[in-house]
Motif scaffolding. Structure first.
Motif, PDB file in Angstrom:
ATOM      1  N   TYR A 172       0.715  -1.364   0.041  1.00 42.67           N
ATOM      2  CA  TYR A 172      -0.020   0.027   0.054  1.00 42.67           C
ATOM      3  C   TYR A 172       0.834   1.310  -0.222  1.00 42.67           C
ATOM      4  CZ  TYR A 172       1.027  -0.086   5.180  1.00 42.67           C
ATOM      5  OH  TYR A 172       1.407   0.115   6.255  1.00 42.67           O
ATOM      6  N   ARG A 173       0.188   2.381  -0.141  1.00 50.24           N
ATOM      7  CA  ARG A 173       0.921   3.801  -0.159  1.00 50.24           C
ATOM      8  C   ARG A 173       0.573   4.246   1.005  1.00 50.24           C
ATOM      9  NH1 ARG A 173       1.523   6.418  -5.647  1.00 50.24           N
ATOM     10  NH2 ARG A 173       1.762   8.230  -4.104  1.00 50.24           N
ATOM     11  N   PRO A 174       1.699   4.450   1.866  1.00 57.91           N
ATOM     12  CA  PRO A 174       1.343   5.167   3.298  1.00 57.91           C
ATOM     13  C   PRO A 174       1.151   6.573   2.904  1.00 57.91           C
ATOM     14  CG  PRO A 174       3.794   4.771   2.625  1.00 57.91           C
ATOM     15  CD  PRO A 174       2.927   3.971   1.597  1.00 57.91           C
ATOM     16  N   ASP A 175       1.379   7.259   2.043  1.00 59.48           N
ATOM     17  CA  ASP A 175       1.017   8.764   1.935  1.00 59.48           C
ATOM     18  C   ASP A 175      -0.708   8.755   1.886  1.00 59.48           C
ATOM     19  OD1 ASP A 175       1.171   7.241  -0.605  1.00 59.48           O
ATOM     20  OD2 ASP A 175       1.290   9.435  -1.550  1.00 59.48           O
ATOM     21  N   LYS A 176      -1.164   7.992   1.165  1.00 59.20           N
ATOM     22  CA  LYS A 176      -2.758   7.974   0.997  1.00 59.20           C
ATOM     23  C   LYS A 176      -3.251   7.592   2.462  1.00 59.20           C
ATOM     24  CE  LYS A 176      -2.593   8.463  -3.312  1.00 59.20           C
ATOM     25  NZ  LYS A 176      -3.009   9.830  -4.143  1.00 59.20           N
ATOM     26  N   GLY A 257      -0.467   6.094  -7.998  1.00 57.23           N
ATOM     27  CA  GLY A 257      -1.609   6.717  -7.246  1.00 57.23           C
ATOM     28  C   GLY A 257      -2.872   6.397  -7.565  1.00 57.23           C
ATOM     29  N   ASP A 258      -3.061   5.490  -8.814  1.00 55.68           N
ATOM     30  CA  ASP A 258      -4.710   5.267  -9.251  1.00 55.68           C
ATOM     31  C   ASP A 258      -5.197   4.434  -8.075  1.00 55.68           C
ATOM     32  OD1 ASP A 258      -4.318   7.011 -11.225  1.00 55.68           O
ATOM     33  OD2 ASP A 258      -3.405   5.334 -12.615  1.00 55.68           O
ATOM     34  N   SER A 259      -4.403   3.658  -7.488  1.00 56.05           N
ATOM     35  CA  SER A 259      -5.068   2.809  -6.311  1.00 56.05           C
ATOM     36  C   SER A 259      -4.140   2.898  -5.177  1.00 56.05           C
ATOM     37  CB  SER A 259      -4.949   1.186  -7.007  1.00 56.05           C
ATOM     38  OG  SER A 259      -3.770   0.835  -7.096  1.00 56.05           O
ATOM     39  N   TRP A 260      -4.873   2.614  -4.102  1.00 52.50           N
ATOM     40  CA  TRP A 260      -4.081   2.884  -2.465  1.00 52.50           C
ATOM     41  C   TRP A 260      -3.620   1.638  -2.065  1.00 52.50           C
ATOM     42  CZ3 TRP A 260      -7.753   6.450   0.525  1.00 52.50           C
ATOM     43  CH2 TRP A 260      -8.061   7.545  -0.042  1.00 52.50           C
TER      44      TRP A 260
END
Length: 386
Positions: A172-176, A257-260
């Motif tokens: 996953y993206r921690p920024d999101k 960034g199109d998915s988290w």
């Protein structure tokens, strides 16, 4: 990398980082070898430095020809090879047709392919009497003990030697997630409302239905799906959370960034974590495991050096090096004192999960035909209103 073709019927696509080194061209040196050991190996799964070390562990009379093959499915297809004069179109299409005109002595095979290989008489049992077989943890021994139809059998013959393994993980993206004030820790998080339309899942019924079973407190290998009334509603709810399904293109949308958050395989995920500032976890309730094994093709000439090659992977020193220098781990490390392992191995909970998490994790085992049909039906029902 789609490791589950024979568990779901989808086409295998490998995305491992591949070495361009021609291993066979550098490993046939030595003092006048009189025999050749031919190994078809998953490309990039064992570093060239370790291949050279393995060569030293063979009898001096044996030369090693290690033939890298880029995809697990192609390795399986190679087991269908017919004699030299065959016009078989599958084999003629393989990249290593010109360099490997005779059957290899050993082939890398994913555990998901074992049942089909055995049932179709593509491989032969392995004699473990000359191997350090007891060094392999019991769960890995059980994985490759099968009957002649390829089903698990505690009294069956041994059909492979597991040498590396990996996991299914959440990346996953921690920024999101920063604005949400939480980060995922278990499968149940995939159903949280904040993630609706932000999830990518593998296009694999066994993986997706399996993680849903796990979230409900059941095994990945539950046979009687119709006895779980809450399963289909939970799957439909998960489907509403999903942005798309893919078994080979799930990382690029996450990077962009199109998915988290995405479901994926550890060997795909680990190489990109630092580069793209992603995080990955193994769910606390456990995950799916997979293994790479050495198998002996039915047409193997049984050349000298086969036992010595496989036995080296049952040696703790090589097991440690394999786990340090690749994105997989050796089965031997499971029974090794964790305090003695290097930090480089322990710090990756995706490659080498915490013991409590590992204890709750499972291989995706062969299912009966009836259970497979239940999975197929559920998969269609789950996605019928995408």
């Amino acid at each position: 990398m789609d490791r589950r073709r024979f568990l779901s019927g989808s086409l295998k696509t490998a995305t491992l980082a591949l070495s361009s080194l021609s291993l066979s061209s550098v490993l046939t040196t030595g003092c006048s070898p009189t025999a050749s050991l031919k190994i078809s190996i998953l490309k990039g799964s064992i570093p060239a430095t370790l291949i050279n070390e393995l060569k030293k562990g063979l009898p001096e009379s044996v030369s090693l020809e290690a033939i890298p093959v880029s995809q697990l499915d192609r390795l399986f297809q190679s087991l269908k090879r017919e004699p030299k004069d065959s016009e078989n179109s599958v084999w003629r299409s393989l990249a290593f047709w010109q360099t490997a005109p005779s059957a290899p002595d050993l082939v890398t095979l994913g555990d998901a392919w074992l049942r089909e290989a055995i049932a179709n008489q593509l491989i032969q049992p392995i004699d473990t009497s000359l191997l350090s077989w007891d060094q392999l943890p019991k769960s890995w021994q059980s994985l490759v003990m099968r009957d002649r139809q390829g089903n698990l059998d505690p009294n069956g013959e041994v059909w492979g030697v597991p040498y590396s393994w990996g996991t299914t993980a959440i990346v996953y993206r921690p920024d999101k997630f920063k604005s949400l004030g939480w980060e995922p820790t278990d499968w149940s998080d995939l159903w949280r409302q904040e993630l609706q339309g932000q999830i990518s899942l593998l296009n694999q019924p066994r993986e997706v239905i399996g993680l849903t079973l796990k979230s409900l407190g059941y095994s990945y290998n539950t046979p009687d799906l119709e006895t779980i009334p809450e399963l289909l509603p939970t799957l439909k709810q998960l489907n509403r959370q999903v942005k798309f399904y893919s078994s080979d293109q799930y990382l690029q949308p996450l990077i962009e960034g199109d998915s988290w958050i995405a479901l994926g395989w550890s060997t795909d995920i680990l190489p990109i974590l630092n580069r793209y500032k992603l995080k990955a976890i193994i769910p606390q309730s456990g995950t799916a495991l997979w293994a790479n094994t050495w198998v002996s093709p039915k047409l193997s000439p049984k050349n000298s050096g086969i036992q010595e090659w496989m036995n080296q992977f049952l040696n703790s020193d090589l097991a440690l090096k394999l786990s340090q220098f690749t994105d997989t781990a050796s089965p031997l490390l499971i029974t090794t004192n964790r305090e003695s392992l290097p930090t480089s191995i322990l710090q990756s909970g995706v490659k080498f999960p915490d013991p409590s998490i590992f204890a709750n994790s499972e291989f995706l085992l062969p299912l009966s035909e009836q259970t497979q049909q239940s999975y197929t039906q559920l998969w269609k029902q789950m996605r019928s209103h995408e």
